[in-house]
Design a protein around this motif. Structure first.
Motif, mmCIF file in Angstrom:
data_model
loop_
_atom_site.group_PDB
_atom_site.id
_atom_site.type_symbol
_atom_site.label_atom_id
_atom_site.label_comp_id
_atom_site.label_asym_id
_atom_site.label_seq_id
_atom_site.Cartn_x
_atom_site.Cartn_y
_atom_site.Cartn_z
ATOM 1 N N GLU A 191 0.829 -1.213 0.000
ATOM 2 C CA GLU A 191 0.000 0.000 0.000
ATOM 3 C C GLU A 191 0.857 1.253 0.000
ATOM 4 O OE1 GLU A 191 -4.297 -0.507 2.095
ATOM 5 O OE2 GLU A 191 -2.585 -0.668 3.436
ATOM 6 N N LYS A 192 1.862 1.288 0.859
ATOM 7 C CA LYS A 192 2.749 2.444 0.921
ATOM 8 C C LYS A 192 3.458 2.663 -0.420
ATOM 9 C CE LYS A 192 3.776 1.906 5.868
ATOM 10 N NZ LYS A 192 4.860 1.586 6.861
ATOM 11 N N ALA A 193 3.926 1.571 -1.007
ATOM 12 C CA ALA A 193 4.623 1.675 -2.289
ATOM 13 C C ALA A 193 3.693 2.159 -3.392
ATOM 14 C CB ALA A 193 5.225 0.320 -2.664
ATOM 15 N N ALA A 194 2.447 1.654 -3.379
ATOM 16 C CA ALA A 194 1.468 2.059 -4.384
ATOM 17 C C ALA A 194 1.124 3.541 -4.249
ATOM 18 C CB ALA A 194 0.211 1.206 -4.259
ATOM 19 N N ILE A 195 0.963 4.009 -3.015
ATOM 20 C CA ILE A 195 0.669 5.427 -2.781
ATOM 21 C C ILE A 195 1.834 6.300 -3.262
ATOM 22 C CG2 ILE A 195 0.364 7.176 -0.981
ATOM 23 C CD1 ILE A 195 -1.202 5.043 0.601
ATOM 24 N N LYS A 196 3.053 5.857 -2.982
ATOM 25 C CA LYS A 196 4.224 6.636 -3.383
ATOM 26 C C LYS A 196 4.322 6.750 -4.900
ATOM 27 C CE LYS A 196 9.252 6.901 -3.073
ATOM 28 N NZ LYS A 196 10.505 6.306 -2.505
ATOM 29 N N ILE A 197 4.167 5.637 -5.610
ATOM 30 C CA ILE A 197 4.311 5.696 -7.064
ATOM 31 C C ILE A 197 3.140 6.436 -7.700
ATOM 32 C CG2 ILE A 197 3.166 3.513 -7.707
ATOM 33 C CD1 ILE A 197 5.564 3.035 -9.611
ATOM 34 N N ASN A 198 1.953 6.355 -7.093
ATOM 35 C CA ASN A 198 0.816 7.132 -7.590
ATOM 36 C C ASN A 198 1.080 8.630 -7.435
ATOM 37 O OD1 ASN A 198 -0.575 4.835 -8.266
ATOM 38 N ND2 ASN A 198 -1.982 4.893 -6.531
ATOM 39 N N ASN A 199 1.665 9.026 -6.318
ATOM 40 C CA ASN A 199 1.983 10.432 -6.089
ATOM 41 C C ASN A 199 3.065 10.920 -7.054
ATOM 42 O OD1 ASN A 199 0.128 10.657 -4.006
ATOM 43 N ND2 ASN A 199 1.624 10.236 -2.396
ATOM 44 N N GLN A 200 4.047 10.072 -7.312
ATOM 45 C CA GLN A 200 5.090 10.438 -8.269
ATOM 46 C C GLN A 200 4.502 10.630 -9.664
ATOM 47 O OE1 GLN A 200 7.734 7.098 -7.657
ATOM 48 N NE2 GLN A 200 9.040 8.271 -6.247
ATOM 49 N N ARG A 201 3.572 9.781 -10.006
ATOM 50 C CA ARG A 201 2.910 9.889 -11.310
ATOM 51 C C ARG A 201 2.105 11.186 -11.399
ATOM 52 N NH1 ARG A 201 -0.261 4.649 -12.976
ATOM 53 N NH2 ARG A 201 -1.239 5.077 -10.984
ATOM 54 N N LYS A 202 1.383 11.514 -10.317
ATOM 55 C CA LYS A 202 0.572 12.730 -10.303
ATOM 56 C C LYS A 202 1.435 13.986 -10.413
ATOM 57 C CE LYS A 202 -3.224 10.730 -7.589
ATOM 58 N NZ LYS A 202 -3.886 10.704 -6.247
ATOM 59 N N GLU A 203 2.601 13.962 -9.779
ATOM 60 C CA GLU A 203 3.505 15.113 -9.843
ATOM 61 C C GLU A 203 3.945 15.389 -11.271
ATOM 62 O OE1 GLU A 203 6.746 14.395 -7.225
ATOM 63 O OE2 GLU A 203 5.531 14.472 -5.403
ATOM 64 N N ILE A 204 4.263 14.325 -11.992
ATOM 65 C CA ILE A 204 4.692 14.501 -13.380
ATOM 66 C C ILE A 204 3.525 14.927 -14.262
ATOM 67 C CG2 ILE A 204 5.635 13.312 -15.400
ATOM 68 C CD1 ILE A 204 7.279 11.594 -13.511
ATOM 69 N N GLU A 205 2.352 14.319 -14.011
ATOM 70 C CA GLU A 205 1.176 14.680 -14.796
ATOM 71 C C GLU A 205 0.773 16.133 -14.571
ATOM 72 O OE1 GLU A 205 -1.176 10.398 -15.165
ATOM 73 O OE2 GLU A 205 -1.523 11.670 -13.420
ATOM 74 N N ALA A 206 1.071 16.660 -13.390
ATOM 75 C CA ALA A 206 0.738 18.042 -13.085
ATOM 76 C C ALA A 206 1.688 19.026 -13.765
ATOM 77 C CB ALA A 206 0.756 18.270 -11.576
ATOM 78 N N SER A 207 2.832 18.534 -14.218
ATOM 79 C CA SER A 207 3.788 19.400 -14.907
ATOM 80 C C SER A 207 3.239 19.798 -16.268
ATOM 81 C CB SER A 207 5.127 18.676 -15.082
ATOM 82 O OG SER A 207 5.638 18.276 -13.836
#
Length: 237
Positions: free
Chosen positions: A119-135
């Protein structure tokens, strides 16, 4: 109809069950009982042309859906894999497993802890994805394209982490420890098939050795879930 894969009786088995490549299966109609010639001598092109699907409208519809999915996957910046949903499903499977195990000496805490890590790993990679998508803008994309590739690689390899080289006990060709066929249902899909088979055997034999094997299978499953977490974290490839 789109279902959880894992059974031992279809074309995706070599991909998902043997080497851990994510796969999908879609059908029209659901139950094969509505398709009376399924797997019979009459299940051929002539029957389909005359009776099953004259003008092949259903075939065109199925091909169109698959085509749209292929285009979607090809155009998506990130692979649409949701391991947070995966972890939630594993939690539900553990709850069902707790109801099945009658021996109080069996501890499922290793799996529970490993799912929390997933769960922690999934949340982290989802957040990393969102950061790039927000760029926004080509300059930022040019800067981050290697990060996009890295995230996609981690998402792609996570499923393969659920593979164990020794495979299921007595069915070693099937190497996915999370979903797969069991000895009691080799055509269907079973959550934690190795544990399920071990529990059924232990309930039959009623001896300490058989219950020790159940605990061993629990440790095996928890290990591959931790491996998947490490892949998503980017610590294991």
């Amino acid at each position: 109809m789109i279902e959880r894969l894992g059974g031992g009786g279809s074309d995706y088995v070599a991909f998902l069950q043997h080497v851990g490549i994510p796969a999908a299966e879609m059908t029209f109609g659901g139950d094969t009982a509505s398709y009376p010639v399924y797997h019979s001598l009459y299940d051929d092109f002539t029957w389909m042309q005359k009776f099953g699907d004259p003008m092949f409208h259903r075939h065109v519809a199925a091909a169109s859906v698959w085509g749209l999915i292929a285009l979607w996957l090809a155009d998506e910046e990130f692979l649409p894999f949701d391991y947070l949903s995966y972890a939630k499903e594993l939690k539900h499977s553990v709850e069902n497993l707790e109801d099945e195990i009658s021996n109080k000496n069996i501890s499922l805490s290793p799996i529970i802890k490993s799912i929390k890590e997933l769960e922690k790993a999934a949340i982290k990679i989802n957040n990393q994805r969102k950061e790039i998508e927000a760029s926004k803008g080509w300059t930022i994309w040019k800067k981050d394209h290697l990060k996009v590739r890295e995230i996609n690689d981690r998402l792609m390899m996570a499923e393969r982490a659920f593979i164990d080289r020794d495979g299921l006990f007595g069915m070693s060709w099937y190497k996915h420890l999370i979903y797969g066929p069991s000895k009691h249902n080799d055509y269907g899909s079973q959550s934690f098939p190795g544990i399920d088979d071990a529990v059924k055997l232990a309930k039959t034999l009623h001896n300490a050795e058989s219950w020790h094997r159940v605990q061993h299978e629990v440790w095996r499953v928890s290990r591959v879930i931790r491996q998947a977490s490490l892949v998503l974290f980017g610590q294991l490839t």
